[in-house]
Design an enzyme around this catalytic site. Structure first.
Site, PDB file in Angstrom:
ATOM      1  N   TYR A  11      49.166  44.058  27.108  1.00 38.50           N
ATOM      2  CA  TYR A  11      48.376  44.783  28.091  1.00 38.50           C
ATOM      3  C   TYR A  11      48.829  44.383  29.491  1.00 38.50           C
ATOM      4  O   TYR A  11      48.863  43.202  29.823  1.00 38.50           O
ATOM      5  CB  TYR A  11      46.903  44.477  27.886  1.00 38.50           C
ATOM      6  CG  TYR A  11      45.971  44.996  28.951  1.00 38.50           C
ATOM      7  CD1 TYR A  11      46.134  46.277  29.502  1.00 38.50           C
ATOM      8  CD2 TYR A  11      44.902  44.224  29.406  1.00 38.50           C
ATOM      9  CE1 TYR A  11      45.274  46.745  30.479  1.00 38.50           C
ATOM     10  CE2 TYR A  11      44.029  44.687  30.377  1.00 38.50           C
ATOM     11  CZ  TYR A  11      44.218  45.949  30.914  1.00 38.50           C
ATOM     12  OH  TYR A  11      43.365  46.420  31.884  1.00 38.50           O
ATOM     13  N   GLY A  32      40.298  43.001  42.124  1.00 41.11           N
ATOM     14  CA  GLY A  32      40.554  44.076  43.067  1.00 41.11           C
ATOM     15  C   GLY A  32      40.714  45.409  42.367  1.00 41.11           C
ATOM     16  O   GLY A  32      41.337  45.499  41.308  1.00 41.11           O
ATOM     17  N   GLY A  44      44.195  39.523  43.805  1.00 43.33           N
ATOM     18  CA  GLY A  44      44.868  38.274  43.458  1.00 43.33           C
ATOM     19  C   GLY A  44      44.665  37.795  42.043  1.00 43.33           C
ATOM     20  O   GLY A  44      44.986  36.652  41.713  1.00 43.33           O
ATOM     21  N   HIS A  45      44.163  38.661  41.160  1.00 41.57           N
ATOM     22  CA  HIS A  45      43.899  38.245  39.786  1.00 41.57           C
ATOM     23  C   HIS A  45      45.102  38.398  38.861  1.00 41.57           C
ATOM     24  O   HIS A  45      44.971  38.175  37.659  1.00 41.57           O
ATOM     25  CB  HIS A  45      42.727  39.033  39.200  1.00 41.57           C
ATOM     26  CG  HIS A  45      41.392  38.451  39.539  1.00 41.57           C
ATOM     27  ND1 HIS A  45      40.750  37.549  38.734  1.00 41.57           N
ATOM     28  CD2 HIS A  45      40.578  38.637  40.612  1.00 41.57           C
ATOM     29  CE1 HIS A  45      39.595  37.202  39.273  1.00 41.57           C
ATOM     30  NE2 HIS A  45      39.462  37.845  40.421  1.00 41.57           N
ATOM     31  N   HIS A  92      43.467  46.556  39.255  1.00 42.75           N
ATOM     32  CA  HIS A  92      42.808  46.895  37.988  1.00 42.75           C
ATOM     33  C   HIS A  92      43.191  48.295  37.515  1.00 42.75           C
ATOM     34  O   HIS A  92      43.609  48.481  36.372  1.00 42.75           O
ATOM     35  CB  HIS A  92      41.294  46.786  38.170  1.00 42.75           C
ATOM     36  CG  HIS A  92      40.513  47.024  36.917  1.00 42.75           C
ATOM     37  ND1 HIS A  92      40.587  46.192  35.817  1.00 42.75           N
ATOM     38  CD2 HIS A  92      39.650  48.011  36.569  1.00 42.75           C
ATOM     39  CE1 HIS A  92      39.790  46.636  34.862  1.00 42.75           C
ATOM     40  NE2 HIS A  92      39.214  47.743  35.297  1.00 42.75           N
ATOM     41  N   TYR A 146      47.046  41.836  31.650  1.00 42.87           N
ATOM     42  CA  TYR A 146      47.229  40.411  31.352  1.00 42.87           C
ATOM     43  C   TYR A 146      48.710  40.078  31.485  1.00 42.87           C
ATOM     44  O   TYR A 146      49.388  39.775  30.508  1.00 42.87           O
ATOM     45  CB  TYR A 146      46.732  40.084  29.937  1.00 42.87           C
ATOM     46  CG  TYR A 146      45.266  40.342  29.710  1.00 42.87           C
ATOM     47  CD1 TYR A 146      44.346  40.233  30.743  1.00 42.87           C
ATOM     48  CD2 TYR A 146      44.784  40.696  28.451  1.00 42.87           C
ATOM     49  CE1 TYR A 146      43.001  40.459  30.535  1.00 42.87           C
ATOM     50  CE2 TYR A 146      43.438  40.923  28.232  1.00 42.87           C
ATOM     51  CZ  TYR A 146      42.548  40.807  29.275  1.00 42.87           C
ATOM     52  OH  TYR A 146      41.205  41.040  29.064  1.00 42.87           O
TER      53      TYR A 146
END
Length: 543
Positions: A478, A176, A109-110, A180, A481
């Site tokens: 990136y 997670g 969830g990031h 990632h 992000y």
């Protein structure tokens, strides 16, 4: 039992379920569809959360890391599948197709724009948090890790088996593994060992037809795509087999802060010049140091007396002892004034705890916590530094930062092995020619509703524009992000390829072409789609 031993059995069973269940009748209700397309020995009913369930809100909110997307007006999923078996993933794909629902895939969830748990169309969430098994083999120097595991869990499990092995991933333990690695995976050993995705040797993926594939059966093109190209555009990655890397039993962690006008006089030329000189020197050498050292630099604005000053925090990981680190810094960056008291000799896993700002002595088991501290409303933007910034340019940036006091500006250095890996080796193309990855980070708490959100969004965007003269000419970005400002894909009938190219080339540069080719072959109906997914070639579905 190791994941590698389970894989052949699961693979055969999964293909059987998929092939026997694909022809779902459109008149069958959703629950019947999910039940009939999953393994009866692993009831999917236990993994389902509908809005009528008392646990629905808790499951939904547990992995929302950006509070911008937690309010009552945010679109909510029609249901959540907290998959606990591969057949739950397959059933989700099959039934989403037959019922015309979008599926969002969430690991930790990031994702800063909430793409894994928000959609403007009818949708549900396939949540991977129950699929987090980790099997470490020190003998083979590899590990199988399911994509619902967090980086912290992975690092802790490695440390249980060895004090001299690690994985070169990111430094936020609640991220997670799935999200990632599929974004490339930038961490503080990137100069020594490359990206997380550079160290993946196999993967298991459920594709758009419900088949469970490994690297051999999916082929090298699709494997390449899901190791840095945003796997949610191509399928659901169940697990990655990663290569472990060797680290010393003791590494050195250091943190040191310097402040512009640190004696309370932000207009002092000597203090200001010393601060700027140190930062200028850092940008000259950070990517050229030996690859055992990684120095992150983060700027924020602080109050010094009645004036504002820019504070610089240098966070250092050195794959060696503190005596050697101090000697190296005294030779290469004496302006920083690093001394032994700034350093701590710790194990690698302890360095990951310290890097996350936990105090000295915090047990490494904190890495197992799936609770993300300090949740806030967030906006992130990124770019890449190609040339050192002049002292005058740094002063312009620092003065701009003092106007609103936010956002935070971070530099993550390149160099080392990143200069030696081809830009096409993985979908992540940003290799040689970069000094540093730049992150612009703004966090805030809501006090005045949408007015606050607009304010902080705008100052972040204005600061992003301010640094335009100092970064990549094409404004690269990136994938880790995520930034919706770079463009979105509405999946319209004629222009979605062109819309996707606006963000696609910023994230992937020329690798975007290959990703589109792979997507068009692997998912010709464009089932796996979201606002910044990889598109298929125009008209391919009807060609």
């Amino acid at each position: 039992m190791k994941y590698t031993y389970l894989l052949p059995i699961i693979l055969l069973a999964a293909i059987s379920f998929a092939s026997n269940s694909v022809s779902t009748n459109g008149g069958v209700n959703l629950l019947q569809c999910l039940n009939s397309n999953s393994d009866p020995s692993q009831p999917i009913s236990q993994a389902l959360y509908f809005p009528t369930n008392s646990s629905y809100s808790d499951v939904l909110q547990s992995y929302i890391r950006n509070l911008l997307f937690s309010g009552p007006t945010t679109p909510k999923p029609q249901f959540i599948v907290a998959a606990a078996h591969v057949s739950h993933i397959q059933a989700s794909i099959i039934c989403a197709k037959s019922h015309g629902l979008e599926m969002r895939i969430r690991s930790g969830g990031h994702d800063f724009e909430g793409f894994s748990y928000v959609s403007g169309k009818p949708f549900f969430i396939l949540d991977m948090f129950n699929l987090r098994a980790i099997h470490v083999s020190i003998e083979e120097e590899t590990a199988w890790v399911e994509t619902g595991a967090t980086l912290g869990e992975l690092y802790y499990r490695i440390s249980e088996k060895s004090s001299t092995h690690a994985f070169p991933g990111g430094t936020c333990p609640s991220v997670g593994v799935g999200g990632h690695i599929t974004a490339g995976g930038f961490g503080n050993m990137v100069r020594k060992y490359g990206l997380a995705s550079d160290n993946v040797v196999d993967a298991t993926l459920v594709d758009a037809s419900g088949r469970l594939l490994d690297r051999k059966s999916m082929g090298e093109d699709l494997f390449w795509a899901v190791t840095g190209g945003g796997a949610a555009s191509f399928g659901v990655v169940l697990a990655y087999k990663i290569r472990l890397v060797r680290v010393p039993a003791t590494v050195s962690f250091a943190v040191i802060q310097i402040t512009d006008g640190q004696h309370g006089n932000s207009n002092s030329n000597s203090n200001s010049n010393n601060f700027t000189d140190t930062v200028y020197k850092y940008l000259q050498i950070a990517d050229k140091l030996n690859d055992e050292i990684f120095i992150k630099l983060a700027f924020n604005v602080v109050k010094v007396g009645r004036t504002k000053a820019v504070n610089g925090t240098f966070l250092i990981l050195f794959l060696g002892n503190s005596e050697s680190l101090v000697d190296l810094m005294n030779e290469k960056l004496p302006e920083l004034g690093l001394t032994k008291p700034n350093c701590a000799d710790v194990s690698w896993v302890e360095s990951m705890v310290r890097w996350t700002a936990f105090p000295a002595g915090t047990p490494t088991s904190i890495l197992l916590s799936r609770i993300h501290p300090g949740q806030a409303r967030l906006k992130r933007k990124s770019d890449f530094l190609k040339n050192p910034i002049s002292k005058k340019g740094l002063e312009i940036i620092f003065n701009k930062m003092k106007e609103p006091e936010t956002p935070v500006l971070k530099f993550f250095p390149f160099g080392g092995i990143m200069n030696k890996v081809s830009s096409s080796a993985k979908p992540f193309p940003h290799r040689a020619g970069n000094i540093a990855l730049i992150e612009i980070a703004t966090n805030w708490n809501q006090t005045e509703g949408a007015q606050d959100d607009d304010y902080y969004m705008n100052i972040t965007r204005k600061f992003y524009e301010c640094i335009t003269p100092f970064v990549s000419k094409s404004r690269e970005a990136y994938l880790g992000y995520r930034d919706i400002d770079l463009g979105i894909n509405n999946h319209g009938p004629n222009s979605y390829y062109e819309a996707a190219a606006t963000y696609g080339f910023k994230y992937y540069k020329n690798n975007f072409h290959r990703l589109v080719q792979i997507k068009s072959k692997a998912d010709p109906d464009d089932f796996f789609r979201y606002e910044q997914s990889i598109p298929i070639f125009p008209n391919i579905a009807t060609a």
